[in-house]
Design a protein around this motif. Structure first.
Motif, mmCIF file in Angstrom:
data_model
loop_
_atom_site.group_PDB
_atom_site.id
_atom_site.type_symbol
_atom_site.label_atom_id
_atom_site.label_comp_id
_atom_site.label_asym_id
_atom_site.label_seq_id
_atom_site.Cartn_x
_atom_site.Cartn_y
_atom_site.Cartn_z
ATOM 1 N N LEU A 36 7.019 86.719 35.081
ATOM 2 C CA LEU A 36 7.772 85.791 34.244
ATOM 3 C C LEU A 36 7.083 85.699 32.891
ATOM 4 O O LEU A 36 5.977 85.179 32.776
ATOM 5 C CB LEU A 36 7.846 84.406 34.886
ATOM 6 C CG LEU A 36 8.554 83.315 34.042
ATOM 7 C CD1 LEU A 36 9.963 83.756 33.655
ATOM 8 C CD2 LEU A 36 8.585 81.989 34.795
ATOM 9 N N MET A 37 7.737 86.242 31.860
ATOM 10 C CA MET A 37 7.188 86.275 30.511
ATOM 11 C C MET A 37 7.994 85.365 29.611
ATOM 12 O O MET A 37 9.226 85.463 29.551
ATOM 13 C CB MET A 37 7.213 87.713 29.970
ATOM 14 C CG MET A 37 6.272 88.650 30.708
ATOM 15 S SD MET A 37 6.612 90.413 30.391
ATOM 16 C CE MET A 37 7.685 90.771 31.787
ATOM 17 N N VAL A 38 7.318 84.469 28.919
ATOM 18 C CA VAL A 38 7.971 83.502 28.046
ATOM 19 C C VAL A 38 7.465 83.691 26.625
ATOM 20 O O VAL A 38 6.254 83.787 26.398
ATOM 21 C CB VAL A 38 7.689 82.054 28.500
ATOM 22 C CG1 VAL A 38 8.324 81.059 27.532
ATOM 23 C CG2 VAL A 38 8.195 81.822 29.915
ATOM 24 N N VAL A 39 8.381 83.761 25.652
ATOM 25 C CA VAL A 39 7.987 83.865 24.250
ATOM 26 C C VAL A 39 8.573 82.679 23.486
ATOM 27 O O VAL A 39 9.750 82.371 23.604
ATOM 28 C CB VAL A 39 8.425 85.206 23.617
ATOM 29 C CG1 VAL A 39 9.912 85.452 23.797
ATOM 30 C CG2 VAL A 39 8.060 85.249 22.144
ATOM 31 N N ILE A 66 12.409 81.352 23.795
ATOM 32 C CA ILE A 66 12.741 80.009 23.333
ATOM 33 C C ILE A 66 12.770 80.007 21.805
ATOM 34 O O ILE A 66 11.779 80.342 21.158
ATOM 35 C CB ILE A 66 11.712 78.977 23.831
ATOM 36 C CG1 ILE A 66 11.576 79.052 25.354
ATOM 37 C CG2 ILE A 66 12.114 77.569 23.401
ATOM 38 C CD1 ILE A 66 10.484 78.160 25.920
ATOM 39 N N VAL A 67 13.903 79.639 21.234
ATOM 40 C CA VAL A 67 14.065 79.589 19.780
ATOM 41 C C VAL A 67 14.369 78.152 19.359
ATOM 42 O O VAL A 67 14.884 77.360 20.148
ATOM 43 C CB VAL A 67 15.182 80.542 19.295
ATOM 44 C CG1 VAL A 67 14.797 81.989 19.540
ATOM 45 C CG2 VAL A 67 16.499 80.210 19.985
ATOM 46 N N LEU A 108 3.809 84.131 25.309
ATOM 47 C CA LEU A 108 3.595 84.644 23.956
ATOM 48 C C LEU A 108 4.059 83.580 22.964
ATOM 49 O O LEU A 108 5.179 83.083 23.067
ATOM 50 C CB LEU A 108 4.391 85.940 23.776
ATOM 51 C CG LEU A 108 4.291 86.675 22.442
ATOM 52 C CD1 LEU A 108 2.865 87.134 22.171
ATOM 53 C CD2 LEU A 108 5.240 87.874 22.442
ATOM 54 N N ILE A 109 3.193 83.221 22.017
ATOM 55 C CA ILE A 109 3.486 82.118 21.098
ATOM 56 C C ILE A 109 3.314 82.566 19.651
ATOM 57 O O ILE A 109 2.280 83.142 19.293
ATOM 58 C CB ILE A 109 2.549 80.925 21.361
ATOM 59 C CG1 ILE A 109 2.610 80.485 22.825
ATOM 60 C CG2 ILE A 109 2.896 79.759 20.435
ATOM 61 C CD1 ILE A 109 1.542 79.476 23.210
#
Length: 214
Positions: A36-39, A66-67, A108-109
């Motif tokens: 599960l990769m979140v940016v 997420i934008v 990733l941020i």
């Protein structure tokens, strides 16, 4: 895991001294078998989101982007093109998605986000990072100030692009997924070398024996 020799890249027609950030992120996520990769993006999704899509192809994982607003959502879908169908989009403040962040094993941020420090704190307070051995990467890291470094976890600033901050939460010395993790990160440094003849670029992680200085 982090290998001793992470990668070498050749960028034709460019004289940049650092390898492509997107390629490095993709290799790092795939190397850690992220599922599960979140940016969290400061604007529209870009090549860094595509990097996770590429990694997901290798690991069989899932990408959530997420934008901040619906305008960035529309722009992101245009930028990603056909790859947009492989990304789950969310609109809003990333730091408020604590349940999602606690389940992610790669986050990733964009450090251009004013709230980037709050996102890191949300990962910590959610507890999932400590249990899952979550890897958190911040790009545009030269814009970071204070809060990330004070998170209390092992963090490295890598000399790639505009800087990458890499933090591991909950990676213990006995973790089978991440090898010897924290202790080795503490006694290592990163070096970028460029072959003057070919233009090939290499990023090396050098482990330093305790008590010795490079």
């Amino acid at each position: 895991y982090f290998s001793d020799l992470i990668l070498g890249y050749f960028e034709q027609g460019q004289k940049a001294k650092e390898p492509a950030v997107a390629e490095f992120i993709s290799a790092l996520a795939a190397g850690n078998t992220a599922q599960l990769m979140v940016v969290a993006c400061a604007g529209a999704a870009d090549s860094t989101t595509l990097a996770l899509v590429t990694a997901a192809h290798q690991t069989g994982g899932h990408v959530v982007c997420i934008v901040p607003s619906h305008e960035e959502l529309s722009a992101s879908k245009k930028v990603l093109g056909v790859n947009a169908s492989q990304v789950q989009f969310m609109v809003g403040a990333a730091q408020e998605e604590q349940v999602l962040l606690s389940q992610a094993d790669f986050v990733l941020i964009d450090c251009n986000l004013v709230s980037h420090g709050e996102i890191v704190k949300a990962i910590q307070s959610g507890g999932g990072g400590m249990q899952n051995g979550t890897v958190v990467v911040g790009y545009n890291a030269l814009n970071c100030r204070g809060s990330w470094w004070s998170s209390g976890s092992k963090t490295q600033l890598l000399p790639i692009g505009k800087g990458l901050l890499v933090t591991r939460f909950g990676a213990s010395a006995t973790s089978p997924k991440y090898g010897s993790g924290v202790s080795k990160i503490k006694s290592s440094r990163w070096i970028v070398k460029v072959d003057k003849c070919t233009g090939e670029e290499h990023v090396y992680r050098i482990r330093v024996p305790q008590g010795k200085v490079i």
